[in-house]
Design a protein around this motif. Sequence first.
Motif, mmCIF file in Angstrom:
data_model
loop_
_atom_site.group_PDB
_atom_site.id
_atom_site.type_symbol
_atom_site.label_atom_id
_atom_site.label_comp_id
_atom_site.label_asym_id
_atom_site.label_seq_id
_atom_site.Cartn_x
_atom_site.Cartn_y
_atom_site.Cartn_z
ATOM 1 N N ILE A 193 6.651 -13.097 34.260
ATOM 2 C CA ILE A 193 7.394 -13.250 33.007
ATOM 3 C C ILE A 193 6.931 -12.006 32.052
ATOM 4 O O ILE A 193 7.933 -11.512 31.649
ATOM 5 C CB ILE A 193 6.784 -14.568 32.075
ATOM 6 C CG1 ILE A 193 7.326 -15.761 33.166
ATOM 7 C CG2 ILE A 193 7.210 -14.525 30.875
ATOM 8 C CD1 ILE A 193 6.498 -16.975 32.383
ATOM 9 N N LEU A 194 5.752 -11.625 32.494
ATOM 10 C CA LEU A 194 5.195 -10.380 31.685
ATOM 11 C C LEU A 194 5.985 -8.981 32.139
ATOM 12 O O LEU A 194 6.403 -8.281 31.321
ATOM 13 C CB LEU A 194 3.784 -10.167 31.851
ATOM 14 C CG LEU A 194 3.255 -8.870 31.311
ATOM 15 C CD1 LEU A 194 3.310 -8.946 29.862
ATOM 16 C CD2 LEU A 194 1.733 -8.711 31.679
ATOM 17 N N LEU A 213 8.383 -6.569 29.892
ATOM 18 C CA LEU A 213 7.994 -5.290 30.180
ATOM 19 C C LEU A 213 9.210 -4.123 30.591
ATOM 20 O O LEU A 213 9.330 -3.187 29.830
ATOM 21 C CB LEU A 213 6.599 -4.875 30.758
ATOM 22 C CG LEU A 213 5.479 -5.290 30.259
ATOM 23 C CD1 LEU A 213 4.418 -4.988 31.195
ATOM 24 C CD2 LEU A 213 5.157 -4.865 28.843
ATOM 25 N N ASP A 214 9.745 -4.710 31.458
ATOM 26 C CA ASP A 214 10.828 -4.137 31.966
ATOM 27 C C ASP A 214 12.090 -3.808 31.074
ATOM 28 O O ASP A 214 12.616 -2.733 30.711
ATOM 29 C CB ASP A 214 11.613 -4.717 33.365
ATOM 30 C CG ASP A 214 10.903 -4.429 34.508
ATOM 31 O OD1 ASP A 214 9.985 -3.573 34.682
ATOM 32 O OD2 ASP A 214 11.126 -5.265 35.576
ATOM 33 N N ALA A 268 14.892 -0.544 26.931
ATOM 34 C CA ALA A 268 15.364 -0.369 25.612
ATOM 35 C C ALA A 268 14.798 0.813 24.775
ATOM 36 O O ALA A 268 15.123 1.312 24.022
ATOM 37 C CB ALA A 268 14.874 -1.881 24.667
ATOM 38 N N HIS A 269 13.843 1.389 25.630
ATOM 39 C CA HIS A 269 13.133 2.543 24.744
ATOM 40 C C HIS A 269 13.211 3.740 25.931
ATOM 41 O O HIS A 269 12.403 4.454 25.921
ATOM 42 C CB HIS A 269 11.647 2.337 24.419
ATOM 43 C CG HIS A 269 11.806 1.267 23.442
ATOM 44 N ND1 HIS A 269 11.615 -0.093 23.385
ATOM 45 C CD2 HIS A 269 11.585 1.517 21.994
ATOM 46 C CE1 HIS A 269 11.546 -0.663 22.205
ATOM 47 N NE2 HIS A 269 11.458 0.354 21.356
ATOM 48 N N THR A 270 14.238 3.806 26.719
ATOM 49 C CA THR A 270 14.509 4.983 27.487
ATOM 50 C C THR A 270 15.001 6.187 26.472
ATOM 51 O O THR A 270 15.918 6.050 25.835
ATOM 52 C CB THR A 270 15.379 4.518 28.432
ATOM 53 O OG1 THR A 270 14.631 3.413 29.295
ATOM 54 C CG2 THR A 270 15.422 5.743 29.489
ATOM 55 N N SER A 271 14.638 7.339 26.699
ATOM 56 C CA SER A 271 15.195 8.365 26.203
ATOM 57 C C SER A 271 16.394 8.810 26.749
ATOM 58 O O SER A 271 17.134 8.366 27.406
ATOM 59 C CB SER A 271 14.112 9.810 26.124
ATOM 60 O OG SER A 271 14.267 10.193 27.717
ATOM 61 N N GLU A 301 14.257 9.030 30.712
ATOM 62 C CA GLU A 301 13.015 8.834 30.864
ATOM 63 C C GLU A 301 12.514 7.592 30.075
ATOM 64 O O GLU A 301 12.607 7.687 29.014
ATOM 65 C CB GLU A 301 12.258 10.415 30.558
ATOM 66 C CG GLU A 301 10.746 10.385 31.206
ATOM 67 C CD GLU A 301 10.642 10.638 32.487
ATOM 68 O OE1 GLU A 301 9.567 10.288 32.857
ATOM 69 O OE2 GLU A 301 11.634 10.938 32.919
ATOM 70 N N PRO A 302 11.724 6.757 30.789
ATOM 71 C CA PRO A 302 11.278 5.520 30.285
ATOM 72 C C PRO A 302 10.007 5.979 29.283
ATOM 73 O O PRO A 302 9.410 6.907 29.670
ATOM 74 C CB PRO A 302 11.092 4.669 31.286
ATOM 75 C CG PRO A 302 10.797 5.433 32.505
ATOM 76 C CD PRO A 302 11.515 6.692 32.213
#
Length: 166
Positions: free
Chosen positions: A67-68, A72-73, A78-81, A85-86
């Motif tokens: 689940i974690l 996190l994935d 959602a915050h990849t540049s 780049e993550p």
Amino acid sequence: MDERGDYQGDGLGLVDDKGRVAIPASLRATLAANAPRPDGKDGGTVIVGVHPKHKCLRAYDPAYVRILRAQLDAREAAHTSADGEPNYNFKRRGASGEPVPFDGSGRFIMPGFPRDYAGIGEHAFFWGTLDWIEIWDPKTLLDAEDVDPVMQAACRYHCKTKGVAL
């Protein structure tokens, strides 16, 4: 295991010189059901690491790792540049954890670095958050400004009933 029990409960434990502490009974039964030993004996495995935001520990059963990871994935995606780049720090912090055994009485040894990071000394306050168990140094919890005041009140209560001066 497809169905996990929810961690609800709280309590205060005495920590010995080796970092050994017992999970309160109100949380122990759920952990034992979520993380049973393969040989059927009492006890099991708990994963203990630093909390991703607060100066405390986070403890959970091995089934929660799946689940974690999904959480996190999703956060990393959602915050990849713009260049693809993550932000690697989400998994660096969120994946903190070390599996340790606990016995039928709920006793386990807190791993050294996480315990030191959280400043846990002679006492540990446990709080179930449905998905995991938070483990706090009582003074650190009471000094924190961005945690629920009911949780702080519960910590004060358990310290008072056990004669722990704050």
